[in-house]
Design an enzyme around this catalytic site. Structure first.
Site, PDB file in Angstrom:
ATOM      1  N   HIS A  52       0.812  -1.218   0.000  1.00 44.78           N
ATOM      2  CA  HIS A  52       0.000   0.000   0.000  1.00 44.78           C
ATOM      3  C   HIS A  52       0.846   1.268   0.000  1.00 44.78           C
ATOM      4  CE1 HIS A  52      -3.699   2.006  -0.459  1.00 44.78           C
ATOM      5  NE2 HIS A  52      -3.272   2.890   0.411  1.00 44.78           N
ATOM      6  N   ARG A  97     -10.898 -10.569 -11.663  1.00 46.60           N
ATOM      7  CA  ARG A  97      -9.642 -10.054 -12.196  1.00 46.60           C
ATOM      8  C   ARG A  97      -8.656 -11.216 -12.310  1.00 46.60           C
ATOM      9  NH1 ARG A  97      -6.284  -7.147  -7.272  1.00 46.60           N
ATOM     10  NH2 ARG A  97      -4.810  -6.873  -8.968  1.00 46.60           N
ATOM     11  N   ARG A  98      -7.489 -10.966 -12.849  1.00 44.93           N
ATOM     12  CA  ARG A  98      -6.411 -11.954 -12.966  1.00 44.93           C
ATOM     13  C   ARG A  98      -6.918 -13.267 -13.566  1.00 44.93           C
ATOM     14  NH1 ARG A  98      -5.707 -11.186  -7.075  1.00 44.93           N
ATOM     15  NH2 ARG A  98      -4.121  -9.611  -6.689  1.00 44.93           N
ATOM     16  N   HIS A 101      -9.917   0.416 -10.752  1.00 45.15           N
ATOM     17  CA  HIS A 101      -9.459   1.407  -9.748  1.00 45.15           C
ATOM     18  C   HIS A 101      -8.006   1.795 -10.001  1.00 45.15           C
ATOM     19  CE1 HIS A 101      -8.382   3.176  -5.884  1.00 45.15           C
ATOM     20  NE2 HIS A 101      -7.530   2.190  -5.650  1.00 45.15           N
ATOM     21  N   PHE A 102      -7.137   0.798 -10.200  1.00 40.98           N
ATOM     22  CA  PHE A 102      -5.740   1.223 -10.292  1.00 40.98           C
ATOM     23  C   PHE A 102      -5.367   1.730 -11.684  1.00 40.98           C
ATOM     24  CE2 PHE A 102      -4.870  -3.515 -10.305  1.00 40.98           C
ATOM     25  CZ  PHE A 102      -4.239  -3.615 -11.541  1.00 40.98           C
ATOM     26  N   HIS A 103      -6.243   1.498 -12.650  1.00 39.91           N
ATOM     27  CA  HIS A 103      -5.971   2.164 -13.930  1.00 39.91           C
ATOM     28  C   HIS A 103      -6.387   3.637 -13.890  1.00 39.91           C
ATOM     29  CE1 HIS A 103      -4.998  -1.810 -15.471  1.00 39.91           C
ATOM     30  NE2 HIS A 103      -4.354  -1.161 -16.432  1.00 39.91           N
ATOM     31  N   TYR A 155       1.538   4.973  -2.681  1.00 39.20           N
ATOM     32  CA  TYR A 155       1.802   6.389  -2.377  1.00 39.20           C
ATOM     33  C   TYR A 155       3.200   6.793  -2.830  1.00 39.20           C
ATOM     34  CZ  TYR A 155      -2.571   6.047  -0.003  1.00 39.20           C
ATOM     35  OH  TYR A 155      -3.892   5.833   0.249  1.00 39.20           O
TER      36      TYR A 155
HETATM   37 FE1  HAS Z   1      -5.961   1.913  -4.105  1.00 37.08          FE
HETATM   38  C1  HAS Z   1      -6.296  -1.519  -4.451  1.00 37.08           C
HETATM   39  C2  HAS Z   1      -7.907   1.846  -1.292  1.00 37.08           C
HETATM   40  C3  HAS Z   1      -5.495   5.328  -3.666  1.00 37.08           C
HETATM   41  C4  HAS Z   1      -3.459   1.849  -6.442  1.00 37.08           C
HETATM   42  N1  HAS Z   1      -5.067   0.448  -5.232  1.00 37.08           N
HETATM   43  C5  HAS Z   1      -5.353  -0.893  -5.232  1.00 37.08           C
HETATM   44  C6  HAS Z   1      -4.495  -1.570  -6.160  1.00 37.08           C
HETATM   45  C7  HAS Z   1      -3.650  -0.629  -6.694  1.00 37.08           C
HETATM   46  C8  HAS Z   1      -4.039   0.651  -6.106  1.00 37.08           C
HETATM   47  C9  HAS Z   1      -2.528  -0.853  -7.675  1.00 37.08           C
HETATM   48  O1  HAS Z   1      -8.973  -0.273   0.645  1.00 37.08           O
HETATM   49  C10 HAS Z   1      -4.540  -3.062  -6.517  1.00 37.08           C
HETATM   50  C11 HAS Z   1      -3.557  -3.878  -5.755  1.00 37.08           C
HETATM   51  C12 HAS Z   1      -3.653  -5.334  -6.205  1.00 37.08           C
HETATM   52  O2  HAS Z   1      -3.077  -5.666  -7.252  1.00 37.08           O
HETATM   53  O3  HAS Z   1      -4.355  -6.098  -5.544  1.00 37.08           O
HETATM   54  N2  HAS Z   1      -6.634   3.319  -2.756  1.00 37.08           N
HETATM   55  C13 HAS Z   1      -7.419   3.087  -1.692  1.00 37.08           C
HETATM   56  C14 HAS Z   1      -7.678   4.334  -0.983  1.00 37.08           C
HETATM   57  C15 HAS Z   1      -7.006   5.320  -1.671  1.00 37.08           C
HETATM   58  C16 HAS Z   1      -6.335   4.665  -2.771  1.00 37.08           C
HETATM   59  C17 HAS Z   1      -8.506   4.528   0.248  1.00 37.08           C
HETATM   60  N3  HAS Z   1      -4.741   3.301  -4.905  1.00 37.08           N
HETATM   61  C18 HAS Z   1      -4.691   4.647  -4.587  1.00 37.08           C
HETATM   62  C19 HAS Z   1      -3.668   5.296  -5.355  1.00 37.08           C
HETATM   63  C20 HAS Z   1      -3.087   4.318  -6.135  1.00 37.08           C
HETATM   64  C21 HAS Z   1      -3.776   3.072  -5.836  1.00 37.08           C
HETATM   65  C22 HAS Z   1      -3.325   6.759  -5.253  1.00 37.08           C
HETATM   66  C23 HAS Z   1      -1.981   4.385  -7.116  1.00 37.08           C
HETATM   67  C24 HAS Z   1      -1.317   5.451  -7.427  1.00 37.08           C
HETATM   68  N4  HAS Z   1      -6.941   0.440  -3.090  1.00 37.08           N
HETATM   69  C25 HAS Z   1      -7.643   0.629  -1.937  1.00 37.08           C
HETATM   70  C26 HAS Z   1      -8.093  -0.686  -1.453  1.00 37.08           C
HETATM   71  C27 HAS Z   1      -7.635  -1.638  -2.346  1.00 37.08           C
HETATM   72  C28 HAS Z   1      -6.914  -0.908  -3.365  1.00 37.08           C
HETATM   73  C29 HAS Z   1      -8.882  -0.979  -0.249  1.00 37.08           C
HETATM   74  C30 HAS Z   1      -7.818  -3.167  -2.248  1.00 37.08           C
HETATM   75  C31 HAS Z   1      -9.002  -3.636  -3.003  1.00 37.08           C
HETATM   76  C32 HAS Z   1      -9.070  -5.165  -2.953  1.00 37.08           C
HETATM   77  O4  HAS Z   1      -9.958  -5.675  -2.268  1.00 37.08           O
HETATM   78  O5  HAS Z   1      -8.252  -5.846  -3.583  1.00 37.08           O
HETATM   79  C33 HAS Z   1      -6.944   6.790  -1.273  1.00 37.08           C
HETATM   80  O6  HAS Z   1      -5.603   7.199  -1.116  1.00 37.08           O
HETATM   81  C34 HAS Z   1      -7.654   7.695  -2.242  1.00 37.08           C
HETATM   82  C35 HAS Z   1      -7.779   9.134  -1.706  1.00 37.08           C
HETATM   83  C36 HAS Z   1      -8.040  10.105  -2.808  1.00 37.08           C
HETATM   84  C37 HAS Z   1      -8.931  11.109  -2.782  1.00 37.08           C
HETATM   85  C38 HAS Z   1      -9.076  12.017  -4.000  1.00 37.08           C
HETATM   86  C39 HAS Z   1      -8.553  13.453  -3.764  1.00 37.08           C
HETATM   87  C40 HAS Z   1      -8.596  14.217  -5.041  1.00 37.08           C
HETATM   88  C41 HAS Z   1      -7.609  15.049  -5.501  1.00 37.08           C
HETATM   89  C42 HAS Z   1      -7.769  15.683  -6.863  1.00 37.08           C
HETATM   90  C43 HAS Z   1      -8.226  17.117  -6.781  1.00 37.08           C
HETATM   91  C44 HAS Z   1      -8.519  17.601  -8.171  1.00 37.08           C
HETATM   92  C45 HAS Z   1      -8.436  18.882  -8.578  1.00 37.08           C
HETATM   93  C46 HAS Z   1      -8.727  19.160 -10.009  1.00 37.08           C
HETATM   94  C47 HAS Z   1      -8.057  19.994  -7.708  1.00 37.08           C
HETATM   95  C48 HAS Z   1      -9.796  11.361  -1.616  1.00 37.08           C
HETATM   96  C49 HAS Z   1      -6.376  15.340  -4.740  1.00 37.08           C
HETATM   97  C50 HAS Z   1     -10.028  19.867 -10.201  1.00 37.08           C
HETATM   98  C51 HAS Z   1     -10.836  19.154 -11.171  1.00 37.08           C
HETATM   99  C52 HAS Z   1     -12.025  19.532 -11.674  1.00 37.08           C
HETATM  100  C53 HAS Z   1     -12.710  18.650 -12.647  1.00 37.08           C
HETATM  101  C54 HAS Z   1     -12.726  20.758 -11.274  1.00 37.08           C
END
Ligand code: HAS
Length: 555
Positions: free
Chosen positions: A229, A445-446, A380-382, A233
């Site tokens: 995890h 998946r997989r 999700h991860f794409h 980040y």
């Molecule tokens: Fe995830 C599975 C939970 C973020 C990557 N994640 C994965 C896997 C990958 C991955 C590769 O809880 C698969 C692993 C595998 O092969 O089994 N993930 C989260 C959570 C977050 C999160 C809570 N993941 C990421 C990020 C990744 C990533 C970042 C890669 C870079 N993820 C999980 C969980 C799994 C998981 C479970 C396991 C699922 C399972 O059962 O297998 C958080 O960090 C997300 C927080 C993000 C936000 C968004 C904030 C928004 C921002 C943009 C602002 C935009 C602006 C533009 C200002 C709250 C900062 C303005 C735009 C306009 C249109 C006006």
């Protein structure tokens, strides 16, 4: 108006010797993109049920090349290239010793990458990028991965040593923001990669060499996710460095708050590691209390991303209003929509809103039961990695590469870069959208099966799998476009000076408290949280270990 001194400051160049080291990493990253991307295209075609792989190539073999090259190699190399340039630009030219560490790290990682890649190509390590036991790869694959990790520690030591030197020569001053961010990312990386190093060295290598017959599967996966995890980040934080420090400068604005940016990075350091169980919520053998605790901590690690979203919106709105934007959204139109250095990462940011929401769904225990091991997770991860992070890396390449090669991004290339990002966004919306929907319908998946022998439920999945192939094909066009632009910037673009943009902090921002750079406090909290979240469950796993498993080669 830009004064002469400001102009001179903008053109501070990365020393060419550091630039060469950074570029070496960038080259490997883009070669990985080419090969890994091609494998991705073939995979989506296989999953559509309309295509069979030629020459006896296995689906899982292809999937392993795709995952390892894109998720592990493209990212790690690009990040190291970017970070070396960032440290050199903001904390000063590396010393010969620090640069030498960088080169030793680079070659150690590269030897490891080649060793692991050869084993995958020989079909001796089709264990996917998570290399889950009891699938068993050839021992050389594991040794290769171990070398990649060790190489990253050596290269990382060079960057950290520059930071330590800077602080010694500037007592009592906050370090340059970008260098500080690099060091937080490396600290997180070193602490988390200890977990995977223990797994590989003490469990997987002896087992694959036949020195022990069996492996403790639960423990190996726990060690993997202790690393896995924070790994996501480690990919994200360099994108945040661009969003916090570079993008405000590109839009002509200011960094909203230095203190807020540092706080959000330190929160990542402390909360991103003790959360690995959210990948193991369906795993038997872990008491539900510890899963609950780590889910709570996962919700805490969402907070720095929300702080980031707030800070970015603030920077954009303040700048848009300075340029005369009126009303609730008038400022939005004033942003530089024709500058690829802004638009490309902006699309990444926009994608991170649904991507992050998906992460919060994944982390919620009950909803995780619905999506775990379905292709929703791949969707999700794409969105997170392959859109938010990767588009930001592409956007950064459009100034980083010409800065290092002494060239310029021409108007035509700038236009093509914006088209590339739009192509990417369209392809990814189709592919990742289809993955999310069909995942909710239960598609795993997989898996290389498409029709599951004509089962009725699988028949409903086929149209979405075809959509994945359509999206995947569009994405491959995006890869060709970005490689064309990168090749131009490396070898053919006109010679000239390109700025490495570094934003200045807004004069209205509060002074940065030095406590944000007190490593003793933050590392102590980090280690205490890790011990709290992992000690009891790991002791429990070892004391009540199930019989281990022999290795399987199912490909
Ligand atoms: Fe995830 C599975 C939970 C973020 C990557 N994640 C994965 C896997 C990958 C991955 C590769 O809880 C698969 C692993 C595998 O092969 O089994 N993930 C989260 C959570 C977050 C999160 C809570 N993941 C990421 C990020 C990744 C990533 C970042 C890669 C870079 N993820 C999980 C969980 C799994 C998981 C479970 C396991 C699922 C399972 O059962 O297998 C958080 O960090 C997300 C927080 C993000 C936000 C968004 C904030 C928004 C921002 C943009 C602002 C935009 C602006 C533009 C200002 C709250 C900062 C303005 C735009 C306009 C249109 C006006």
């Amino acid at each position: 108006m830009t004064t002469m001194t400001e102009k001179a400051k903008d053109l501070v160049k990365v020393d060419p010797r550091d630039g060469k080291l950074a570029l070496a990493h960038v080259y490997v990253a883009f070669v990985a993109l080419l090969i890994g991307g091609l494998c991705g295209l073939l995979q989506t075609l296989v999953r559509s049920g309309q295509f069979t792989l030629p020459w006896g190539i296995g689906y899982y073999q292809l999937l392993t090349v795709h995952g390892v090259l894109l998720a592990l190699i493209l990212t790690t190399y690009f990040i190291f290239g970017f970070q070396i340039a960032a440290v050199s630009r903001t904390a000063g030219t590396l010393t010969d010793k620090q640069r030498l560490l960088g080169w030793i790290g680079f070659w150690t990682m590269t030897i490891g990458t080649i060793a692991a890649a050869v084993m995958v190509l020989l079909n001796k390590a089709s264990v996917l990028y998570t290399f889950y036991a009891p699938l068993q790869a050839h021992w050389i694959f594991y040794v290769g991965l171990a070398l990649v990790v060790v190489g990253s520690w050596i290269g990382g030591a060079g960057q950290i040593s520059k930071y330590i030197e800077w602080r010694k020569t500037h007592p009592g001053q906050p370090s340059p923001l970008l260098t500080f961010m690099v060091v937080v990312n490396l600290a997180m990386w070193i602490i988390c990669s200890l977990g995977v190093a223990v797994e590989v060295v003490f469990q997987l290598i002896p087992w694959s060499l036949g020195w022990v017959d069996k492996v403790d599967v639960l423990l190996s996966r726990t060690l993997f996710w202790y690393f896995g995890h924070p790994l996501v980040y480690f990919w994200l934080l360099p994108a945040y460095m661009v969003w916090y420090v570079v993008v405000p400068k590109i839009i002509g604005g200011k960094i909203f708050s230095d203190a807020l940016a540092r706080l959000s990075f330190m929160l990542f350091l402390i909360f991103s590691i003790p959360v690995g169980f959210h990948h193991q919520l369906t795993e038997p053998g872990i008491d539900s209390f510890w899963k609950f605790l780590q889910v709570v901590l996962t919700m805490m690690v969402v907070i720095p991303s929300l702080l980031t979203a707030f800070s970015l919106f603030a920077s954009f709105e303040i700048r848009g209003r300075e340029l005369g934007g009126k009303g609730i959204l008038g400022w939005f139109k004033k942003l530089p929509w024709k500058d690829a250095r802004f638009v490309v990462p902006f699309i990444g940011m926009a994608a991170f809103i649904p991507a992050g929401a998906g992460g919060i769904i994944n982390a919620s225990n009950q909803m995780n039961q619905v999506i775990h091991n379905t292709i929703w997770v791949t969707g999700h991860f794409h969105l997170t990695l392959a859109t938010s992070v990767v588009l930001t890396f592409f956007g950064a390449s459009y100034w980083l590469i010409p800065h290092l090669t002494g060239r310029v991004l021409t108007k035509q290339m700038n236009k093509l870069a914006i088209i590339q990002a739009i192509v990417w966004a369209v392809g990814m919306s189709i592919m990742s959208g289809a993955m999310h929907i069909v995942g909710l319908m239960g598609a795993p998946r997989r898996s290389d099966f498409s029709t599951y022998g004509g089962a009725a439920q699988a028949t409903d999945w086929i149209p979405y799998q075809v959509a994945q192939a359509v999206g995947g094909t569009i994405l491959f066009v995006g890869i060709i476009l970005v490689l064309y632009i990168v090749a131009n910037l490396l070898w053919f673009a006109p010679k000239g000076e390109t700025e490495f943009p570094i934003g200045e902090v807004s004069e209205n921002a509060e002074k940065t408290p030095m406590a944000l750079e007190n490593w003793k406090i933050w590392l102590t909290i980090c280690i205490l949280l890790i011990l709290f979240a992992y000690t009891v469950p790991v002791i429990d796993m070892i004391q009540n270990a199930p019989p281990g498993s022999i290795g399987y080669k199912l490909w």
